[in-house]
Design a protein around this motif. Structure first.
Motif, mmCIF file in Angstrom:
data_model
loop_
_atom_site.group_PDB
_atom_site.id
_atom_site.type_symbol
_atom_site.label_atom_id
_atom_site.label_comp_id
_atom_site.label_asym_id
_atom_site.label_seq_id
_atom_site.Cartn_x
_atom_site.Cartn_y
_atom_site.Cartn_z
ATOM 1 N N ARG A 1 -2.783 7.107 -27.956
ATOM 2 C CA ARG A 1 -3.759 7.676 -28.868
ATOM 3 C C ARG A 1 -3.339 9.095 -29.194
ATOM 4 O O ARG A 1 -2.629 9.735 -28.427
ATOM 5 C CB ARG A 1 -5.138 7.647 -28.234
ATOM 6 C CG ARG A 1 -5.573 6.231 -27.893
ATOM 7 C CD ARG A 1 -7.046 6.071 -28.017
ATOM 8 N NE ARG A 1 -7.437 4.753 -27.593
ATOM 9 C CZ ARG A 1 -8.603 4.461 -27.107
ATOM 10 N NH1 ARG A 1 -9.512 5.386 -26.979
ATOM 11 N NH2 ARG A 1 -8.898 3.237 -26.770
ATOM 12 N N LEU A 2 -3.844 9.589 -30.308
ATOM 13 C CA LEU A 2 -3.450 10.905 -30.814
ATOM 14 C C LEU A 2 -4.659 11.788 -31.066
ATOM 15 O O LEU A 2 -5.725 11.297 -31.423
ATOM 16 C CB LEU A 2 -2.712 10.763 -32.149
ATOM 17 C CG LEU A 2 -1.436 9.970 -32.173
ATOM 18 C CD1 LEU A 2 -1.025 9.717 -33.616
ATOM 19 C CD2 LEU A 2 -0.349 10.703 -31.433
ATOM 20 N N VAL A 3 -4.471 13.105 -30.914
ATOM 21 C CA VAL A 3 -5.426 14.094 -31.398
ATOM 22 C C VAL A 3 -4.621 15.165 -32.132
ATOM 23 O O VAL A 3 -3.521 15.519 -31.713
ATOM 24 C CB VAL A 3 -6.292 14.732 -30.280
ATOM 25 C CG1 VAL A 3 -7.266 13.731 -29.703
ATOM 26 C CG2 VAL A 3 -5.454 15.349 -29.197
ATOM 27 N N VAL A 4 -5.192 15.637 -33.239
ATOM 28 C CA VAL A 4 -4.538 16.642 -34.067
ATOM 29 C C VAL A 4 -5.469 17.843 -34.166
ATOM 30 O O VAL A 4 -6.667 17.688 -34.425
ATOM 31 C CB VAL A 4 -4.239 16.092 -35.476
ATOM 32 C CG1 VAL A 4 -3.566 17.151 -36.343
ATOM 33 C CG2 VAL A 4 -3.391 14.830 -35.394
ATOM 34 N N LEU B 1 -1.249 16.033 -29.951
ATOM 35 C CA LEU B 1 -1.080 15.519 -28.589
ATOM 36 C C LEU B 1 -1.189 14.012 -28.628
ATOM 37 O O LEU B 1 -1.996 13.453 -29.382
ATOM 38 C CB LEU B 1 -2.115 16.099 -27.633
ATOM 39 C CG LEU B 1 -1.802 17.540 -27.213
ATOM 40 C CD1 LEU B 1 -2.657 18.501 -27.982
ATOM 41 C CD2 LEU B 1 -1.968 17.709 -25.736
ATOM 42 N N ALA B 2 -0.377 13.358 -27.805
ATOM 43 C CA ALA B 2 -0.348 11.895 -27.753
ATOM 44 C C ALA B 2 -0.416 11.429 -26.315
ATOM 45 O O ALA B 2 0.329 11.924 -25.457
ATOM 46 C CB ALA B 2 0.928 11.374 -28.403
ATOM 47 N N LYS C 1 3.061 16.736 -26.175
ATOM 48 C CA LYS C 1 2.525 17.688 -27.151
ATOM 49 C C LYS C 1 3.630 18.071 -28.131
ATOM 50 O O LYS C 1 4.770 18.289 -27.735
ATOM 51 C CB LYS C 1 2.008 18.939 -26.432
ATOM 52 C CG LYS C 1 1.354 19.961 -27.356
ATOM 53 C CD LYS C 1 0.743 21.107 -26.559
ATOM 54 C CE LYS C 1 0.024 22.080 -27.475
ATOM 55 N NZ LYS C 1 -0.621 23.163 -26.708
ATOM 56 N N SER C 2 3.258 18.149 -29.402
ATOM 57 C CA SER C 2 4.170 18.597 -30.447
ATOM 58 C C SER C 2 3.591 19.837 -31.105
ATOM 59 O O SER C 2 2.386 19.901 -31.361
ATOM 60 C CB SER C 2 4.357 17.499 -31.501
ATOM 61 O OG SER C 2 5.156 17.988 -32.567
ATOM 62 N N LEU C 3 4.438 20.814 -31.370
ATOM 63 C CA LEU C 3 4.019 22.032 -32.073
ATOM 64 C C LEU C 3 4.592 22.084 -33.485
ATOM 65 O O LEU C 3 4.413 23.071 -34.192
ATOM 66 C CB LEU C 3 4.456 23.269 -31.283
ATOM 67 C CG LEU C 3 3.860 23.403 -29.882
ATOM 68 C CD1 LEU C 3 4.460 24.594 -29.154
ATOM 69 C CD2 LEU C 3 2.348 23.503 -29.943
ATOM 70 N N ASP C 4 5.295 21.009 -33.886
ATOM 71 C CA ASP C 4 5.923 20.979 -35.199
ATOM 72 C C ASP C 4 5.594 19.697 -35.971
ATOM 73 O O ASP C 4 6.435 19.133 -36.658
ATOM 74 C CB ASP C 4 7.429 21.174 -35.087
ATOM 75 C CG ASP C 4 8.094 20.152 -34.174
ATOM 76 O OD1 ASP C 4 7.462 19.127 -33.831
ATOM 77 O OD2 ASP C 4 9.256 20.385 -33.794
ATOM 78 N N GLY C 5 4.358 19.227 -35.825
ATOM 79 C CA GLY C 5 3.904 18.077 -36.577
ATOM 80 C C GLY C 5 4.524 16.755 -36.165
ATOM 81 O O GLY C 5 4.493 15.794 -36.918
ATOM 82 N N GLY C 6 5.107 16.692 -34.977
ATOM 83 C CA GLY C 6 5.668 15.446 -34.472
ATOM 84 C C GLY C 6 7.174 15.337 -34.573
ATOM 85 O O GLY C 6 7.741 14.307 -34.196
#
Length: 171
Positions: A1-4, A13-14, A33-38
């Motif tokens: 699951r994801l949260v943006v 975060l996934a 966690k991604s800080l650059d949109g994935g």
């Protein structure tokens, strides 16, 4: 699951359950966690032999995140997912868990859990303590390991909707 992050779409975060770790043969489930949109990802939590089933953001403060560990409980982050701590105090006898945070009062957190029947567990203080709702409701119908969902009422912090085999409104 994801949260943006609603204020910065580059922060994602996934919670993932990729299956077995081929080196150990054990389940491998993590939060990334991604800080650059994935485009790139960093591991921020390793559930070890557990399984991260869900990740939910506080609707009023993205720094506060909750994740659910199957048959184990709940973890919480207060720094946008960089670190996590166990907040399972008082939760036991559960299988699959689904979690929802009230948009009216984000300190109100609800859990629909498969245990010995359907369980509604709630916290009024952001997960510091938990209480089990009494009653004989059976919305999961013995299939909570599969059919299990929960949503908070957008206008009433003391009302949730739960579903499994049946759908219930609980005040």
């Amino acid at each position: 699951r994801l949260v943006v992050d609603p204020e910065n779409a580059d922060v994602v975060l996934a919670s993932v359950d990729p299956g077995l770790n081929f080196n150990t043969g054990a389940p491998s489930s993590k939060i990334y966690k991604s800080l650059d949109g994935g485009s790139s990802w960093s591991e921020v939590f390793d559930a070890g032999l557990g399984r991260v089933q869900q990740i939910v953001a506080d609707p009023t403060n993205f720094s506060v995140l909750y994740a659910v560990l199957e048959a184990s409980g709940v973890i919480k982050s207060t720094d946008s997912g960089n670190s996590w701590r166990d907040i399972t105090n008082g939760i036991s006898g559960i299988g699959r868990i689904e979690l929802a945070v009230s948009p009216v009062n984000s300190k109100k957190i609800y859990i629909s859990a498969d245990g010995s029947g359907s369980k509604l567990i709630f916290s009024s203080n952001g997960g510091d303590t938990w209480n089990e709702q009494l009653g004989d409701e059976s919305w999961l119908g013995g299939q909570g390991w599969y059919d299990n969902t929960i949503a908070c009422d957008p206008f009433n912090e003391d009302r949730v909707y739960v579903g499994g085999i049946n759908i219930w409104k609980i005040d």
